[in-house]
Design an enzyme around this catalytic site. Structure first.
Site, PDB file in Angstrom:
ATOM      1  N   LYS A  33       0.817  -1.222   0.000  1.00 28.50           N
ATOM      2  CA  LYS A  33       0.000   0.000   0.000  1.00 28.50           C
ATOM      3  C   LYS A  33       0.844   1.264   0.000  1.00 28.50           C
ATOM      4  O   LYS A  33       2.016   1.261   0.366  1.00 28.50           O
ATOM      5  CB  LYS A  33      -1.001  -0.043   1.157  1.00 28.50           C
ATOM      6  CG  LYS A  33      -2.150  -0.998   0.813  1.00 28.50           C
ATOM      7  CD  LYS A  33      -3.269  -1.035   1.798  1.00 28.50           C
ATOM      8  CE  LYS A  33      -4.371  -1.968   1.239  1.00 28.50           C
ATOM      9  NZ  LYS A  33      -5.339  -2.343   2.241  1.00 28.50           N
ATOM     10  N   ARG A  62      -3.351 -10.479   4.494  1.00 29.18           N
ATOM     11  CA  ARG A  62      -3.775 -10.426   3.085  1.00 29.18           C
ATOM     12  C   ARG A  62      -2.612  -9.848   2.273  1.00 29.18           C
ATOM     13  O   ARG A  62      -2.259  -8.687   2.452  1.00 29.18           O
ATOM     14  CB  ARG A  62      -5.025  -9.550   2.976  1.00 29.18           C
ATOM     15  CG  ARG A  62      -5.629  -9.489   1.586  1.00 29.18           C
ATOM     16  CD  ARG A  62      -6.854  -8.582   1.565  1.00 29.18           C
ATOM     17  NE  ARG A  62      -7.469  -8.573   0.259  1.00 29.18           N
ATOM     18  CZ  ARG A  62      -7.041  -7.829  -0.755  1.00 29.18           C
ATOM     19  NH1 ARG A  62      -6.010  -7.032  -0.605  1.00 29.18           N
ATOM     20  NH2 ARG A  62      -7.659  -7.882  -1.918  1.00 29.18           N
TER      21      ARG A  62
HETATM   22  N1  HH2 Z   1      -7.300  -4.078   0.708  1.00 31.60           N
HETATM   23  C1  HH2 Z   1      -7.641  -4.066  -0.605  1.00 31.60           C
HETATM   24  C2  HH2 Z   1      -8.730  -4.817  -1.064  1.00 31.60           C
HETATM   25  N2  HH2 Z   1      -9.436  -5.595  -0.211  1.00 31.60           N
HETATM   26  N3  HH2 Z   1      -9.803  -6.450   1.965  1.00 31.60           N
HETATM   27  C3  HH2 Z   1      -9.484  -6.486   3.275  1.00 31.60           C
HETATM   28  N4  HH2 Z   1     -10.170  -7.282   4.119  1.00 31.60           N
HETATM   29  N5  HH2 Z   1      -8.442  -5.739   3.773  1.00 31.60           N
HETATM   30  C4  HH2 Z   1      -7.700  -4.921   2.976  1.00 31.60           C
HETATM   31  O1  HH2 Z   1      -6.794  -4.234   3.497  1.00 31.60           O
HETATM   32  C5  HH2 Z   1      -8.016  -4.854   1.579  1.00 31.60           C
HETATM   33  C6  HH2 Z   1      -9.103  -5.638   1.098  1.00 31.60           C
HETATM   34  C7  HH2 Z   1      -6.837  -3.255  -1.571  1.00 31.60           C
HETATM   35  O2  HH2 Z   1      -5.823  -4.015  -2.162  1.00 31.60           O
HETATM   36  P1  HH2 Z   1      -5.906  -4.688  -3.618  1.00 31.60           P
HETATM   37  O3  HH2 Z   1      -6.996  -5.709  -3.674  1.00 31.60           O
HETATM   38  O4  HH2 Z   1      -4.581  -5.192  -4.020  1.00 31.60           O
HETATM   39  O5  HH2 Z   1      -6.186  -3.468  -4.568  1.00 31.60           O
HETATM   40  P2  HH2 Z   1      -7.462  -3.021  -5.373  1.00 31.60           P
HETATM   41  O6  HH2 Z   1      -8.533  -2.695  -4.386  1.00 31.60           O
HETATM   42  O7  HH2 Z   1      -6.966  -1.822  -6.148  1.00 31.60           O
HETATM   43  O8  HH2 Z   1      -7.888  -4.167  -6.246  1.00 31.60           O
END
Ligand code: HH2
Length: 269
Positions: free
Chosen positions: A211, A246
């Site tokens: 992040k 995660r």
């Molecule tokens: N962060 C993201 C998405 N889902 N779910 C939980 N429970 N906790 C988190 O910190 C979290 C999440 C963001 O990361 P990512 O899926 O890589 O990115 P994007 O939302 O751009 O797909």
């Protein structure tokens, strides 16, 4: 030895902040999920809508088209548990019918409260995450009285809601939502004071992976270069009570957490 669980991220999106477009193709997403499971992910979190700040919303039909074939294939492997990262009732239903056993809802059942009863009906597990506002605007000057107390009160309220809807408490994990409506200082304070959230008594999920706050601290612009920073933050969070991590790169955090777990166990009675 205190156990930790790795949740590997499988983003079937064109626009996710760290891997957007890489796994939009179903076969590549499935292969990626299998590779993460082989590296030690016990849960594979499949998402079809980016929640990065400013992300454009995706319709339910398109989201299902992206994630359902991937969920079906990974669930059929009968290895890692399959989670769907969605805030939509229809997507969550199709995912659970296709073999998913975990719903990761970044709105903690606020967007579609009916997901709670659906999770209960399927005997699934879920993660309830804190987010201030919505993805489009959440990073516009977020403010709290006391970020940890506010997040804790929110998570307790959403836990009570889910239990009232019939989800057994022992199937609910909680997540402070690192980066979701939080400044750098808010993220660091949440990590530093994690024991206050662990005191709720439910497993804590931590999503620091790659992040932007890690980029701010290290000066690393490219998200994929933030793996050492990710592992460091995960080790600290583990030491302060989180147990589910995660991550995009499972192997890096697995090694770091294995060392942390062995060290902390050696310290015990
Ligand atoms: N962060 C993201 C998405 N889902 N779910 C939980 N429970 N906790 C988190 O910190 C979290 C999440 C963001 O990361 P990512 O899926 O890589 O990115 P994007 O939302 O751009 O797909």
């Amino acid at each position: 030895m205190t156990a930790f669980t790795l949740m590997g991220v499988v983003n079937v999106t064109p626009d996710s902040f760290s891997d957007g477009g890489r796994f939009l193709d179903h076969d590549r997403a499935i292969a990626h999920g299998r590779a993460l499971a082989a590296e030690g992910a016990a849960i594979l979190d499949v998402g079809g809508e980016s929640t990065r700040p400013g992300a454009a919303p995706v319709g339910a039909e398109e989201e299902e088209r992206r994630v359902i074939p991937v969920i079906e294939a990974l669930a059929a492997d009968r290895g890692a548990a399959v989670s769907v990262d969605t805030m939509k009732l229809g997507v969550a239903r199709r995912a659970l019918e296709s073999g998913a056993t975990y719903v990761n809802d970044v709105t903690a059942f606020r967007h579609e409260p009916g997901i709670a009863a659906l999770v209960a009906e399927h005997g699934a597990r879920c993660c309830l995450m804190h987010m201030l506002g919505e993805p489009r605007t959440m990073q516009d000057d977020p403010r709290y009285d006391d970020v940890v107390a506010d997040v804790k009160a929110f998570l307790e309220e959403r836990l009570a809601f889910a239990v009232a809807q019939g989800v057994p408490e022992d199937r609910i994990d909680l997540d402070p939502g690192i980066g979701f409506g939080k400044t750098l200082a808010h993220n660091l304070e949440l990590l530093r004071r994690l024991p206050e959230l662990a005191a709720i008594g439910r497993p804590l999920v931590i999503g620091v992976s790659r992040k932007s706050f890690l980029g701010r601290i290290t000066g690393r612009e490219a998200p994929a270069e933030r793996e050492v920073a990710t592992a460091a933050a995960n080790v600290l969070a583990f030491e302060r009570g989180a147990t589910i991590f995660r991550v995009h790169d499972v192997a890096a955090s697995r090694d770091a957490l294995a060392v942390a777990a062995a060290t902390l166990a050696a310290d015990g009675p």
